[in-house]
Design an enzyme around this catalytic site. Structure first.
Site, PDB file in Angstrom:
ATOM      1  N   GLY A 195       0.824  -1.208   0.000  1.00  0.00           N
ATOM      2  CA  GLY A 195       0.000   0.000   0.000  1.00  0.00           C
ATOM      3  C   GLY A 195       0.855   1.254   0.000  1.00  0.00           C
ATOM      4  N   GLU A 205      -8.669  -7.240  -7.271  1.00  0.00           N
ATOM      5  CA  GLU A 205      -8.916  -6.050  -8.101  1.00  0.00           C
ATOM      6  C   GLU A 205      -7.733  -5.118  -7.894  1.00  0.00           C
ATOM      7  OE1 GLU A 205     -12.127  -5.367  -5.734  1.00  0.00           O
ATOM      8  OE2 GLU A 205     -13.495  -6.717  -6.744  1.00  0.00           O
ATOM      9  N   GLN A 262     -14.668 -20.562  -8.293  1.00  0.00           N
ATOM     10  CA  GLN A 262     -13.880 -19.865  -9.321  1.00  0.00           C
ATOM     11  C   GLN A 262     -12.402 -20.235  -9.236  1.00  0.00           C
ATOM     12  OE1 GLN A 262     -14.451 -15.641  -8.790  1.00  0.00           O
ATOM     13  NE2 GLN A 262     -13.293 -15.581  -6.903  1.00  0.00           N
TER      14      GLN A 262
END
Length: 196
Positions: free
Chosen positions: A105, A129, A174
């Site tokens: 970050g 994402e 998934q």
């Protein structure tokens, strides 16, 4: 209740949390580190004039595989989908939250844009994402630590856990970075129906 390392270890032993592959070195005081796979989904920016969450847009993204010894370069302002190496399975009485790593970050890397919550009953790899808000490109190395999962004990087991027929569980099972399936079961309230 947020689970500690002791609670996470016990949940792993009892198979309430299943992580495959599991590396004990990834266990932190109140979280479990997760690693980046080598598969990414890139947006085909010139295929569509806009993104419509109500419509299927199969060609909106394309799958890219990076060699294990190569980095994927994420440019400033770029947004892509990635995936965890780990397959994560949760019992009906545990939920999880995906958080970024502080060190990444501080470099300008966003691990998830909004979808950091993992429902009880979920099983699959977690789609990331990934966004670069820095002013320089960031190298993403397959296998690197990319985020951490925090686990929460529910007050009672979910009656209709993720994957149950009642839920619109589009992403159960998934594998790899999975494109949006927002067009399936798309919901839009009509203001006249809800009294507005």
């Amino acid at each position: 209740m947020l689970l500690s390392d002791v609670d996470i270890q016990a949940a792993l032993e009892d198979k309430l949390i299943q992580i495959d592959p599991f590396d004990p070195q990834m266990l932190q005081p109140a979280s479990l580190d997760i690693r980046l796979s080598r598969y990414f989904r890139l947006f085909n920016n010139h295929t569509y004039a806009y993104i419509d969450p109500a419509e299927p847009q199969e060609a909106l993204t394309r799958l890219v595989e990076v060699a294990e010894n190569q980095a994927f370069v994420l440019h400033p302002g770029e947004f892509i989908l990635g995936s965890t190496c780990e397959t994560v399975s949760l019992s009906n009485d545990l939920a999880a939250r995906l958080e970024g790593k502080s060190s990444l970050g501080r470099l300008g890397l966003l691990t998830h844009s909004t979808a950091g919550f993992i429902d009880p009953g979920f099983s699959g790899q977690i789609t990331l994402e990934l966004g670069n808000v820095a002013t320089l490109p960031i190298k993403l190395w397959p296998g690197m630590k990319i985020g951490q999962l925090c686990f929460f004990q529910l007050s009672s087991p979910a009656k209709n856990a993720y994957g149950s027929p009642v839920c619109a569980s589009r992403y159960q099972g998934q594998r790899g970075p999975t494109a949006s399936l927002s067009h399936q079961h798309f919901y839009r309230a009509r203001f006249t129906e809800i009294g507005l």
